[in-house]
Design an enzyme around this catalytic site. Structure first.
Site, mmCIF file in Angstrom:
data_model
loop_
_atom_site.group_PDB
_atom_site.id
_atom_site.type_symbol
_atom_site.label_atom_id
_atom_site.label_comp_id
_atom_site.label_asym_id
_atom_site.label_seq_id
_atom_site.Cartn_x
_atom_site.Cartn_y
_atom_site.Cartn_z
ATOM 1 N N ASP A 73 0.857 -1.189 0.000
ATOM 2 C CA ASP A 73 0.000 0.000 0.000
ATOM 3 C C ASP A 73 0.894 1.240 0.000
ATOM 4 O O ASP A 73 2.101 1.130 0.164
ATOM 5 C CB ASP A 73 -0.942 0.004 1.209
ATOM 6 C CG ASP A 73 -0.251 -0.494 2.452
ATOM 7 O OD1 ASP A 73 0.949 -0.165 2.621
ATOM 8 O OD2 ASP A 73 -0.877 -1.207 3.240
ATOM 9 N N ASP A 75 1.440 4.820 1.771
ATOM 10 C CA ASP A 75 1.092 5.747 2.843
ATOM 11 C C ASP A 75 1.622 7.129 2.483
ATOM 12 O O ASP A 75 2.698 7.258 1.880
ATOM 13 C CB ASP A 75 1.720 5.293 4.167
ATOM 14 C CG ASP A 75 1.151 3.954 4.612
ATOM 15 O OD1 ASP A 75 -0.011 3.661 4.259
ATOM 16 O OD2 ASP A 75 1.863 3.200 5.297
ATOM 17 N N ASP A 150 11.451 3.717 12.302
ATOM 18 C CA ASP A 150 12.348 2.707 12.870
ATOM 19 C C ASP A 150 13.661 2.555 12.087
ATOM 20 O O ASP A 150 14.733 2.861 12.588
ATOM 21 C CB ASP A 150 11.636 1.364 13.078
ATOM 22 C CG ASP A 150 10.787 0.924 11.891
ATOM 23 O OD1 ASP A 150 10.839 1.582 10.832
ATOM 24 O OD2 ASP A 150 10.071 -0.089 12.017
HETATM 25 P P1 ATP Z 1 5.112 -3.682 5.468
HETATM 26 O O1 ATP Z 1 5.628 -3.837 4.080
HETATM 27 O O2 ATP Z 1 5.150 -4.938 6.227
HETATM 28 O O3 ATP Z 1 3.810 -2.940 5.569
HETATM 29 P P2 ATP Z 1 6.129 -1.259 6.583
HETATM 30 O O4 ATP Z 1 7.517 -0.800 6.844
HETATM 31 O O5 ATP Z 1 5.332 -0.472 5.590
HETATM 32 O O6 ATP Z 1 6.223 -2.778 6.187
HETATM 33 P P3 ATP Z 1 4.057 -0.614 8.463
HETATM 34 O O7 ATP Z 1 3.702 -1.303 9.710
HETATM 35 O O8 ATP Z 1 3.082 -0.507 7.357
HETATM 36 O O9 ATP Z 1 5.383 -1.320 7.961
HETATM 37 O O10 ATP Z 1 4.557 0.831 8.881
HETATM 38 C C1 ATP Z 1 4.674 1.936 7.992
HETATM 39 C C2 ATP Z 1 5.863 2.811 8.380
HETATM 40 O O11 ATP Z 1 5.678 3.323 9.706
HETATM 41 C C3 ATP Z 1 7.198 2.082 8.434
HETATM 42 O O12 ATP Z 1 7.808 2.035 7.179
HETATM 43 C C4 ATP Z 1 7.980 2.912 9.420
HETATM 44 O O13 ATP Z 1 8.485 4.067 8.809
HETATM 45 C C5 ATP Z 1 6.922 3.346 10.415
HETATM 46 N N1 ATP Z 1 6.809 2.415 11.553
HETATM 47 C C6 ATP Z 1 6.001 1.331 11.670
HETATM 48 N N2 ATP Z 1 6.138 0.727 12.849
HETATM 49 C C7 ATP Z 1 7.052 1.448 13.529
HETATM 50 C C8 ATP Z 1 7.625 1.349 14.831
HETATM 51 N N3 ATP Z 1 7.291 0.359 15.641
HETATM 52 N N4 ATP Z 1 8.519 2.272 15.193
HETATM 53 C C9 ATP Z 1 8.874 3.301 14.358
HETATM 54 N N5 ATP Z 1 8.379 3.430 13.135
HETATM 55 C C10 ATP Z 1 7.479 2.542 12.706
HETATM 56 MG MG MG Z 2 3.156 -0.798 5.170
#
Ligand code: ATP
Ligand code: MG
Length: 451
Positions: A73, A75, A150
């Site tokens: 997705d 964001d 993160d």
């Molecule tokens: P995925 O492909 O699994 O969705 P993602 O990195 O996009 O991986 P999300 O949980 O969708 O993971 O989170 C979106 C964004 O929010 C991450 O890329 C990161 O920048 C931030 N984020 C998510 N969880 C945390 C956390 N626990 N601490 C700090 N930043 C976070």
């Molecule tokens: Mg994501």
């Protein structure tokens, strides 16, 4: 290869602009075209920018595009407040209580849009006694928003209009070097939010990225902090991990880092039984395969598989103690689910399906009379049969049983009649029923929810 990489990262660095502490990387260097961004996400950034705001695609999507993977997705991060965003897009709604996000709707697609946030400074941060951040919902600027994320690879901003990437933490170079690196001091960041340890494992397994040594090092000494994370959040993360399409890899890494304790408490026990380990790994492999083939997967099936050997062990114990098979199976299921409830908080909504899958298993053994036909008509037959195949493959159930069902389901009526085994059980049951009107049902199928 290394030379080429070097050239890509540094050779064209002259063309990378600096704006404060931010590297702005042009399209000619990174090569990610706006065509990779979904039309709805582009309309959100375009609409916000036209209204005078900053707006970027951020996080996982930018990382995935740089890794030439298909983002799940898109964001959006912006300096517009949720109310501002609402004013720009009529079809949108504000969601979330702790931190308010805006869902902007375009046809089928919903784009999650969040206002830049900052990490709360140490002196006014609200933390629990272990240093876990309880509040991180202050608005901030773009640089602060990058810093609260993160991993460096997750903190890149992409502007679809200019096709530039905004990079405050050298995430671009880290991605090119295939390294997952925590922003800031890893130990501090894990203390703020211990779930980041699981994210490190999941993302490195899923993306095939190397975990930077300094990022990996503190995990061994800090894993107990996972015990303070609310159960619902742990479960969410576990599901993401198990349904990532790389569950086998993730579980192996969790075990290697000794992080699996306390996550799926029974996983420890199960993985120590030879048949249990084989079965769990097969179930995970099977799930990974299905996800890669874009077939449906259900958390309930996976949980049922993870707990099956626990159920089997309890079932056997109860029968050895003199309980009747069906009553023993029911009791075993309830005991196992009860224990998981306490430790992992598997939501009750999965219980019914898990129980159905388990209860259908002994029915595969019954191959006489009308019972196989009735089993075939069960709405959950397909899933239960897949479950049986895993049992056969792991060596816990007889391979011949799986083959029999494989043939039986597609066989002609005549062939089915030939295949049915001599049937004795119904006579016994009729006799028992006559002798006592209130006799407890003995055969598994009588107590099934759907018959
Ligand atoms: P995925 O492909 O699994 O969705 P993602 O990195 O996009 O991986 P999300 O949980 O969708 O993971 O989170 C979106 C964004 O929010 C991450 O890329 C990161 O920048 C931030 N984020 C998510 N969880 C945390 C956390 N626990 N601490 C700090 N930043 C976070
Ligand atoms: Mg994501």
């Amino acid at each position: 290869m290394i030379k080429k990489l070097f050239k890509r990262v540094f050779g064209k660095a002259a063309r990378t602009k600096m704006e404060g502490r931010c590297h702005i990387i042009p399209f000619e260097v990174h090569g990610v075209s706006r065509d990779g961004i979904s039309p709805a996400a582009r309309r959100v950034t375009g609409g916000l920018q036209a209204a005078g705001y900053k707006a970027f695609v951020v996080g996982g999507a930018v990382r995935d595009l740089l890794l030439e993977r298909h983002p799940k997705d898109f964001d959006i991060a912006t300096d517009a407040t949720p109310e501002d965003v609402r004013r720009v897009f009529r079809r949108s709604r504000i969601i979330g209580r702790r931190f308010r996000l805006v869902h902007v709707m375009f046809g089928e697609e919903t784009v999650e849009t969040s206002t830049f946030r900052r990490m709360i400074e140490a002196e006014d941060a609200q933390t629990d006694e272990h240093g876990r951040l309880l509040r991180d919902n202050e608005f901030g600027d773009q640089e602060q928003d990058a810093a609260r994320r993160d991993f460096t690879a997750n903190a890149l901003f992409y502007d679809p209009a200019s096709q530039e990437i905004y990079d405050y933490h050298n995430g671009y170079a880290d991605i090119r070097a295939n390294t997952l690196r925590m922003i800031g001091d890893p130990a501090v960041r894990y203390r703020e939010d211990p779930v980041r340890m699981l994210r490190a494992v999941r993302l490195s397994a899923k993306l095939g990225m190397r975990l930077d040594a300094a990022t990996a090092a503190p995990i061994a000494g800090m894993k107990e902090l996972l015990g303070n994370v609310p159960q619902a959040r742990l479960l969410d993360e576990m599901l993401k991990l198990l349904l990532s399409g790389h569950a086998v890899e993730c579980v192996k890494k969790l075990r290697a880092m000794d992080l699996h304790h306390g996550l799926l408490p029974m996983l420890d026990v199960i993985l120590e039984q030879p048949l249990g380990e084989k079965f769990v790994m097969l179930a995970l492999e099977n799930t990974d395969q299905r996800i890669r083939e874009e077939k449906s997967t259900s958390p309930a099936f996976l949980f049922a598989a993870l707990l099956w050997h626990e159920v089997l062990a309890d079932w056997k114990k109860l029968q050895d103690a003199g309980e009747k098979p069906v009553a023993a199976l029911h009791k075993a299921m309830d005991d196992v689910l009860g224990r998981q409830q306490v430790q992992l908080a598997i939501p009750r909504r999965y219980d019914a399906i898990m129980k159905e899958l388990w209860l259908l298993q002994p029915r595969f053994e019954q191959r006489g009379g009308q019972r196989p036909i009735r089993l075939l008509a069960q709405p959950r037959f397909r899933a239960a049969y897949d479950f049986l195949l895993l049992r056969c493959e792991s060596g816990e159930a007889n391979e011949e049983l799986g083959l029999w069902w494989d043939e039986f389901q597609d066989a002609s009526e005549q062939r089915r009649a030939e295949m049915l085994l001599p049937d004795e059980a119904p006579k016994k049951r009729r006799r028992r029923k006559k002798s006592s009107a209130e006799a407890k049902p003995e055969a598994v199928q009588i107590v099934l929810p759907i018959e």
